[in-house]
Every structure is written in structure tokens, then in C-alpha cells.
Design a protein around this motif. Sequence first.
Motif, mmCIF file in Angstrom:
data_model
loop_
_atom_site.group_PDB
_atom_site.id
_atom_site.type_symbol
_atom_site.label_atom_id
_atom_site.label_comp_id
_atom_site.label_asym_id
_atom_site.label_seq_id
_atom_site.Cartn_x
_atom_site.Cartn_y
_atom_site.Cartn_z
ATOM 1 N N THR A 29 0.848 -1.187 0.000
ATOM 2 C CA THR A 29 0.000 0.000 0.000
ATOM 3 C C THR A 29 0.883 1.237 0.000
ATOM 4 O O THR A 29 2.113 1.125 -0.017
ATOM 5 N N TRP A 33 -2.443 6.545 -1.379
ATOM 6 C CA TRP A 33 -3.701 5.806 -1.602
ATOM 7 C C TRP A 33 -4.577 5.864 -0.351
ATOM 8 O O TRP A 33 -5.772 6.189 -0.429
ATOM 9 N N ARG A 37 -8.077 7.894 -0.420
ATOM 10 C CA ARG A 37 -9.282 7.046 -0.476
ATOM 11 C C ARG A 37 -10.033 6.966 0.850
ATOM 12 O O ARG A 37 -11.197 6.600 0.869
ATOM 13 N N CYS A 113 -20.064 -1.086 14.523
ATOM 14 C CA CYS A 113 -19.729 0.337 14.674
ATOM 15 C C CYS A 113 -20.907 1.151 15.194
ATOM 16 O O CYS A 113 -20.736 2.303 15.591
ATOM 17 N N ARG A 152 -4.788 -5.759 2.133
ATOM 18 C CA ARG A 152 -4.580 -4.311 2.171
ATOM 19 C C ARG A 152 -5.887 -3.519 2.115
ATOM 20 O O ARG A 152 -5.918 -2.335 2.443
ATOM 21 N N LEU A 191 -19.917 -7.898 5.887
ATOM 22 C CA LEU A 191 -18.887 -7.498 6.851
ATOM 23 C C LEU A 191 -18.934 -8.460 8.026
ATOM 24 O O LEU A 191 -19.849 -8.385 8.856
ATOM 25 N N MET A 216 -14.565 -8.100 4.415
ATOM 26 C CA MET A 216 -15.496 -7.016 4.079
ATOM 27 C C MET A 216 -15.614 -6.803 2.575
ATOM 28 O O MET A 216 -14.617 -6.802 1.861
ATOM 29 N N GLY A 218 -15.979 -4.044 0.682
ATOM 30 C CA GLY A 218 -15.827 -2.600 0.923
ATOM 31 C C GLY A 218 -16.767 -1.729 0.114
ATOM 32 O O GLY A 218 -17.384 -0.800 0.647
ATOM 33 N N ASN A 219 -16.895 -2.021 -1.179
ATOM 34 C CA ASN A 219 -17.720 -1.166 -2.038
ATOM 35 C C ASN A 219 -19.194 -1.203 -1.646
ATOM 36 O O ASN A 219 -19.883 -0.182 -1.670
ATOM 37 N N ALA A 255 -15.558 6.177 9.633
ATOM 38 C CA ALA A 255 -15.045 5.048 8.845
ATOM 39 C C ALA A 255 -14.146 5.520 7.713
ATOM 40 O O ALA A 255 -13.093 4.939 7.469
ATOM 41 N N ASN A 256 -14.579 6.569 7.031
ATOM 42 C CA ASN A 256 -13.887 6.982 5.814
ATOM 43 C C ASN A 256 -14.346 8.412 5.534
ATOM 44 O O ASN A 256 -15.540 8.694 5.548
ATOM 45 N N ARG A 258 -14.579 10.008 2.905
ATOM 46 C CA ARG A 258 -15.457 10.137 1.725
ATOM 47 C C ARG A 258 -16.901 9.797 2.102
ATOM 48 O O ARG A 258 -17.835 10.383 1.575
ATOM 49 N N ASN A 283 -10.768 3.828 11.705
ATOM 50 C CA ASN A 283 -12.097 3.375 12.130
ATOM 51 C C ASN A 283 -11.935 2.522 13.389
ATOM 52 O O ASN A 283 -11.424 1.411 13.335
ATOM 53 N N GLY A 314 -22.936 -0.090 10.773
ATOM 54 C CA GLY A 314 -21.907 -1.110 10.957
ATOM 55 C C GLY A 314 -22.371 -2.501 10.609
ATOM 56 O O GLY A 314 -23.451 -2.694 10.017
ATOM 57 N N THR A 315 -21.550 -3.459 11.017
ATOM 58 C CA THR A 315 -21.831 -4.856 10.718
ATOM 59 C C THR A 315 -23.178 -5.255 11.305
ATOM 60 O O THR A 315 -23.631 -4.708 12.308
#
Length: 333
Positions: A29, A33, A37, A113, A152, A191, A216, A218-219, A255-256, A258, A283, A314-315
Motif C-alpha cells: 500500500t 492511496w 481514499r 460500529c 490491504r 462485513l 469485508m 468494501g464497495n 469510517a472513511n 469520503r 475506524n 456497521g456490521t
Amino acid sequence: MFSVGIVGTGSYVPEEVTTNVDLEKIVDTNDEWITSRTGIRERHFAPKDVPVSELCYQAGLRALEDAKVAPEDVDLVIIATITPDYAFPATACLVADRLGAKNAAAFDLEAGCTGFIYGVATASQFIATGMYKTALVIGGETMSKILNWEDRSTCILFGDGAGAAVLQAVDEGSGFLSFELGSDGSGGPLLKQPAGGSMCPASRETVEKQQHTVHMAGNEVYKFAVRIMGEVAVKVLEKIGLTQADVDILIPHQANIRIVDAAVKRLGISPDKVIVNLDKYGNMSAASIPVALDEAAKEGRLAAGNTIVMVGFGTGLTWGACVLRWTKAGFTA
Ligand code: ACO
């Protein structure tokens, strides 16, 4: 029914900081990135011999001190976590014991989460009905213990920490004004930690296949998160006749960046009202929201009377939000 609010907060993260550059040495990684991201720059990881109960104990201790509540006056300890010390006994029992909360009922709660939101919603019911006077709710995780360091797409996302809140009855019209909780188990496979439970007990094979780690999509989780954060925040406000315009502070699950930015844009809330600390911690699952709440309080960003929305996903899948009219003023760092 009594109104219930937060009368003290505390948090704790392990000392050791792992930067994106440090991760470059472990997995294929790079800092650029991860930063672009996810917005994450560094995270804290607990040493191998430190369990989540230690992080929860430290956060709980700070919250009790902040609320000026003696451990023996705590009636209920709830710990939200997906990384408990053991499958059993509950981490909440271990932490209550260490704190000296010898009069408290104690149990763990698992909602990924969203765990802290589920935790305060649950604890509030006990206090609102008069069954208990004081509850300690802790969201704590040692995600580092369940990461696959060869994947990663997941290992760069998470961090360890714990955040805590003391709940008691407060003046009518303040404290928690509404809750909104939800779940959709059909999204469970998106997840999960596949092995170690009754579906797939631990074996040599499950360990070799890294099935005790975070898996996970992810998308898919990303798309769900952006949609649900906006929807649930609107719903929890609508329940009490408020709109996004009434929000002074938004504390989203971290979490992110974005996901946070997209949800905030959909909601039309000004970015300067949004608490973000994922750049420092990644996260931290159930710990993300209470750590952000505690930091915002200690930094003086929360004023008495502020309308705060906390929202997570979350999950499970799970999601949840609450509207909190802040009662506590004059925190000192
Ligand atoms: N470093 C470099 N490249 C990477 C990394 C990495 N760490 N991870 C993935 N990539 C590559 C992929 O292999 C892919 O390469 P390719 O195009 O050659 O196949 C490329 O980057 C793009 O991968 P995507 O998965 O499409 O990247 P995306 O922009 O979607 O970001 C991420 C992935 C960050 C995981 C995002 O989907 C996300 O944040 N999802 C939500 C995760 C989340 O919120 N989880 C927590 C849920 S809460 C709980 O209960 C624990």
C-alpha cells in the motif's frame, strides 16, 4: 419517565501510533492511496498483550471522574464491542470489576460500529423508567487483533481505542430527545468475522485461512453507509419535529472521510459542524463515536443547549442515530 443525558465522558487510545508509511512496510500500500481514499493518516494499536478491557477500563475511569460519580454508584455497565476479551465472560463484567462498580449489572452488546448508539439507547431506557440511576456505556475495540495483515483493503482502515459516557437523569427537555435504530441481517455477509463462532468453530484450518479476521465487501458497505447515514439522521430529527438546520454538531461514525463528506453533503449540514477525527485514529468501530464525543467536549466544541446528532452504521448490518441536547458545560481538558 425521566429525561436522560450524558453527564460525563472519557476516552483512551493506546500510545503506539502506526502511520500509513509504517503500513507500507507490512502490506502493498502507500500513504497517498490511504489518505486520498480514506482520509486516514495514522491509527493507534494496542500492544499484543493488552486486551480491549484495558482500553475500556481507562475510558470508563475517565468518564466516571469527569461525571464525579463513584464506581459503587454505577447501576449498569454496557460495553459495545466486536472484539471482546473472550466470547465469555462478558468484557463488561471484567471492566465493572476493575472499576469497582460492584453494584452494577453488566453485559456486552454487539452492534458493530453502531454499538455505542445502541448502548446509550439501551441504557437510557433503564434510567428513563426509574429502574436505574446511573449507567456507564463504553464503546471499545482492539480491531488490530482481528485484522488480516495480508489484506490491504481492510487492514489499513481500522484502529484501537475506547470511549465512554456516564448517563443519568437530567432536566426535562435536555439529554436524549430521540433515537432511531435499525438492522438488516441480509447484509450480514458484507462485513463479518467468519470463524470462531458456532457456525464455524476455531480449527487449524480456520486459522490457516485467516477466517478469524475482518472480511469485508468494501464497495457494498460504502454505498450502504452513504445512503443510511443520511436517511437515519433525517429520520431521528423528524421524530421530534427538527430538521438538519437545527443541528449544531454532527458526530458521524468515523469510517472513511469520503463516506462522511458524502453523507454531510446529502444532509446539507455545514462541514464546520461536523466532528472528524478519523485522520488520527482510523475506524475504531464502536469506539469511534464516543471518542469523538469526548474529544469534542474536552476541546470546548460542545456548548450547553447544543443540539447534537450522533449517527453510525456497521456490521449486522446495523444503523442508529440519536439527538442529544447537551447539558454539560465547562469541561476542562
Ligand atoms: N493500498 C493500495 N491500493 C489498494 C488498497 C490499499 N490499501 N486497497 C485496495 N487497493 C486497490 C484495489 O486493489 C483496487 O485496485 P484495482 O483497481 O487494480 O483492482 C483499487 O485500489 C480500488 O479499490 P476499491 O476497493 O474500489 O477502492 P475504494 O475507493 O472503494 O476504497 C474502501 C476501498 C476504502 C475499503 C472503501 O470501499 C470503503 O471505505 N468502504 C467502506 C468500509 C467501511 O466503512 N467499513 C466499516 C464498516 S463499520 C463496522 O461495523 C466495522
